[in-house]
Design a protein around this motif. Structure first.
Motif, short mmCIF file in Angstrom:
data_model
loop_
_atom_site.label_atom_id
_atom_site.label_comp_id
_atom_site.label_asym_id
_atom_site.label_seq_id
_atom_site.Cartn_x
_atom_site.Cartn_y
_atom_site.Cartn_z
N LEU A 279 40.25 46.83 12.21
CA LEU A 279 40.08 46.13 13.48
C LEU A 279 40.44 44.66 13.36
CD1 LEU A 279 36.74 47.71 14.75
CD2 LEU A 279 39.07 48.31 15.37
N CYS A 280 40.99 44.28 12.22
CA CYS A 280 41.56 42.95 11.97
C CYS A 280 40.50 41.84 11.92
CB CYS A 280 42.63 42.61 13.00
SG CYS A 280 44.00 43.79 13.01
N TYR A 281 39.28 42.18 11.58
CA TYR A 281 38.30 41.15 11.29
C TYR A 281 37.37 41.65 10.18
CZ TYR A 281 34.79 43.61 14.16
OH TYR A 281 33.93 44.51 14.68
N ALA A 282 36.74 40.69 9.49
CA ALA A 282 35.95 41.05 8.31
C ALA A 282 34.79 40.07 8.14
CB ALA A 282 36.84 41.04 7.07
N PHE A 283 33.84 40.47 7.30
CA PHE A 283 32.71 39.64 6.90
C PHE A 283 32.73 39.49 5.38
CE2 PHE A 283 31.39 41.47 10.93
CZ PHE A 283 30.91 40.35 11.61
N ILE A 284 32.62 38.24 4.93
CA ILE A 284 32.66 37.96 3.50
C ILE A 284 31.36 37.28 3.12
CG2 ILE A 284 33.86 36.73 1.64
CD1 ILE A 284 36.39 36.93 3.34
N GLU A 285 30.65 37.88 2.19
CA GLU A 285 29.35 37.36 1.77
C GLU A 285 29.45 36.72 0.40
OE1 GLU A 285 24.83 38.96 0.74
OE2 GLU A 285 26.37 40.33 1.51
N PHE A 286 29.03 35.45 0.32
CA PHE A 286 29.04 34.72 -0.94
C PHE A 286 27.64 34.71 -1.55
CE2 PHE A 286 32.72 33.14 1.29
CZ PHE A 286 33.66 32.94 0.30
N GLU A 287 27.60 34.37 -2.83
CA GLU A 287 26.32 34.29 -3.51
C GLU A 287 25.55 33.04 -3.08
OE1 GLU A 287 24.55 34.92 -7.99
OE2 GLU A 287 26.50 33.96 -7.75
N THR A 288 26.26 31.94 -2.81
CA THR A 288 25.61 30.68 -2.44
C THR A 288 26.16 30.17 -1.12
OG1 THR A 288 27.22 29.34 -3.65
CG2 THR A 288 25.28 30.09 -4.86
N ARG A 289 25.37 29.34 -0.45
CA ARG A 289 25.79 28.75 0.81
C ARG A 289 26.88 27.71 0.58
NH1 ARG A 289 21.48 25.29 4.13
NH2 ARG A 289 21.87 23.92 2.37
N GLU A 290 26.81 27.00 -0.55
CA GLU A 290 27.82 25.98 -0.84
C GLU A 290 29.21 26.59 -0.95
OE1 GLU A 290 24.98 26.35 -2.37
OE2 GLU A 290 23.89 24.56 -1.68
N ALA A 291 29.30 27.73 -1.61
CA ALA A 291 30.60 28.41 -1.73
C ALA A 291 31.09 28.85 -0.36
CB ALA A 291 30.48 29.60 -2.67
N CYS A 292 30.18 29.29 0.49
CA CYS A 292 30.54 29.72 1.84
C CYS A 292 31.10 28.55 2.65
CB CYS A 292 29.32 30.34 2.52
SG CYS A 292 29.62 30.96 4.18
N GLU A 293 30.45 27.38 2.56
CA GLU A 293 30.92 26.21 3.28
C GLU A 293 32.28 25.74 2.75
OE1 GLU A 293 27.81 23.41 2.83
OE2 GLU A 293 26.49 24.35 4.34
N ASP A 294 32.44 25.77 1.44
CA ASP A 294 33.72 25.36 0.85
C ASP A 294 34.85 26.25 1.34
OD1 ASP A 294 35.44 23.88 -0.69
OD2 ASP A 294 35.03 24.99 -2.54
#
Length: 401
Positions: A279-294
């Motif tokens: 469906l051309c969209y995805a969710f990516i889960e990181f271990e830390t919030r800092e990595a997610c923001e970066d």
């Protein structure tokens, strides 16, 4: 001979008729001096008629005179001082609110309309408001209920005796409290210092507050009907939403690309449940919030498989809701959907899997023990003998025929 009444809405100066009404004037002055009227409510407001106060119990039926404090219960009330030339002819007339003839105590009223002739000769008029009529009109305009009690409390904050011609009795120092009486309110009312929200905030802040309040109300409704675990639930802070993907992009591709910003716990492209097409969209889960923001700041508008993607922080609580239905409120620990709650779900799932594996292994071992083997062999022999007996019976019946 005057008293300043400091009310919730402003100040009023009352001039007393000390020569014509010495009993009522002295009673009023001494009660003001001993802070008797401090924090008293304007418990009754009849618009364009009068406002009434002076009852420390805030019920409209309490209060006693200053003379009771000096002489005891026999002096709870004092007699009327009615004169034909002192009439209710103007706005701001101050008179004793008596329960009957010669039953004057502490309560008094102030008129908010002139020429109330039908009150003349019935009540003791002992003063008039000389300054602060605008404050009196604010009290007059207060919103009241069916019993004429204001919805917002209006109090006499303090009383200041500006001039007193009467000598103080010897006991007045003993009657003088160290602080004002405690404010009493028998019903739930808006307090006198309450200010409407639209007067405290500017337009932008007020709009923001109303939007937040509306969103919270909707969340409460969703919680009541069971669509979300609780109204205060928040999306996880370590999950990115990625859209405008190329249909050929796979989960492994996204995990490899985004792993340079930090450890990726999961990269899931959402697919159609029937065709299994992307469906051309995805969710990516990181271990830390800092990595997610970066990753958010560096991967937005990046090109993957000839497609310029859009990256944003996830606003979905679907996964949290699924975890809540499986594991309960323990899954929501760590900030209502934070990293701790997600890790708790995974650890709980791993613990359950390990317990299931241990149980199945123990079951297999128990089934392969010597006692179990003998028991199964005995059951097999009994079953074989049963079939042999049935076979012989069937053959015997055929021979008879």
């Amino acid at each position: 001979m005057a008293v300043l009444l400091n009310t919730s809405l402003g100040d009023m100066v009352v001039v007393l008729y000390t020569s014509d009404c010495p009993l009522a004037s002295q009673n009023f002055l001494k009660l003001c001096k001993i802070k008797y009227y401090n924090n008293c409510l304007f418990h009754t407001v009849h618009k364009d008629f009068l406002v009434q106060t002076g009852d420390p119990t805030a019920t409209g039926s309490g209060g006693h005179s200053f003379y009771k404090l000096l002489r005891g219960h026999q002096a709870t009330f004092f007699k009327d001082e009615i004169h034909p030339h002192i009439m209710h002819d103007t706005v701001g007339v101050v008179a004793m609110a008596s329960a009957g003839p010669n039953l004057n105590a502490s309560q008094f009223y102030i008129t908010t309309k002139p020429h109330l002739d039908y009150l003349d000769g019935k009540y003791t008029v002992f003063g008039v408001v000389r300054k602060g009529l605008d404050v009196l009109m604010k009290i007059n305009d207060a919103y009241v209920d069916a019993e004429h009690c204001p919805y917002q409390n209006i109090r006499i904050k303090h009383t200041y005796v500006l001039e007193d011609p009467f000598e103080d009795p010897a006991q007045i120092d003993e009657l003088m409290p160290q602080s004002s009486p405690i404010a009493i309110d028998h019903e739930v009312r808006l307090e006198d210092d309450w200010v409407p929200m639209d007067e405290k905030l500017d337009c932008k802040e007020l709009d923001k507050f109303l939007l937040c309040k509306e969103a919270h109300s909707r969340a409460v409704v969703l919680e009541m009907i069971g669509d979300i675990p609780e109204a205060e639930i928040k999306p996880p802070e370590n999950v990115l939403f990625v859209c405008k993907l190329n249909p050929i992009t796979k989960d492994e591709d996204l995990e490899i690309i985004f792993s340079k910003f930090g450890k990726v716990l999961s990269a899931e492209i959402i697919k159609d449940h029937k065709s299994q097409n992307s469906l051309c969209y995805a969710f990516i889960e990181f271990e830390t919030r800092e990595a997610c923001e970066d990753a958010y700041f560096k991967m937005n508008n990046a090109v993957i498989d000839d497609r310029r993607i859009h990256v944003d922080f996830s606003q979905s609580v679907s996964r949290l809701w699924t975890q809540y239905r499986r594991f309960g409120m323990k899954a929501m620990e760590g900030g209502k959907g934070g990293e701790k709650g997600m890790r708790h779900c995974k650890s709980s799932r791993e613990e359950r899997m390990s317990e299931a594996n241990c149980h199945s292994h123990a079951t297999r071992q128990s089934r392969n023990g010597p006692k179990q083997k003998r028991h199964r062999r005995r059951l097999q022999d009994d079953l074989y003998m049963h079939h042999e007996k049935q076979h012989k019976c069937y053959k015997g019946k055929e021979l008879q025929h």
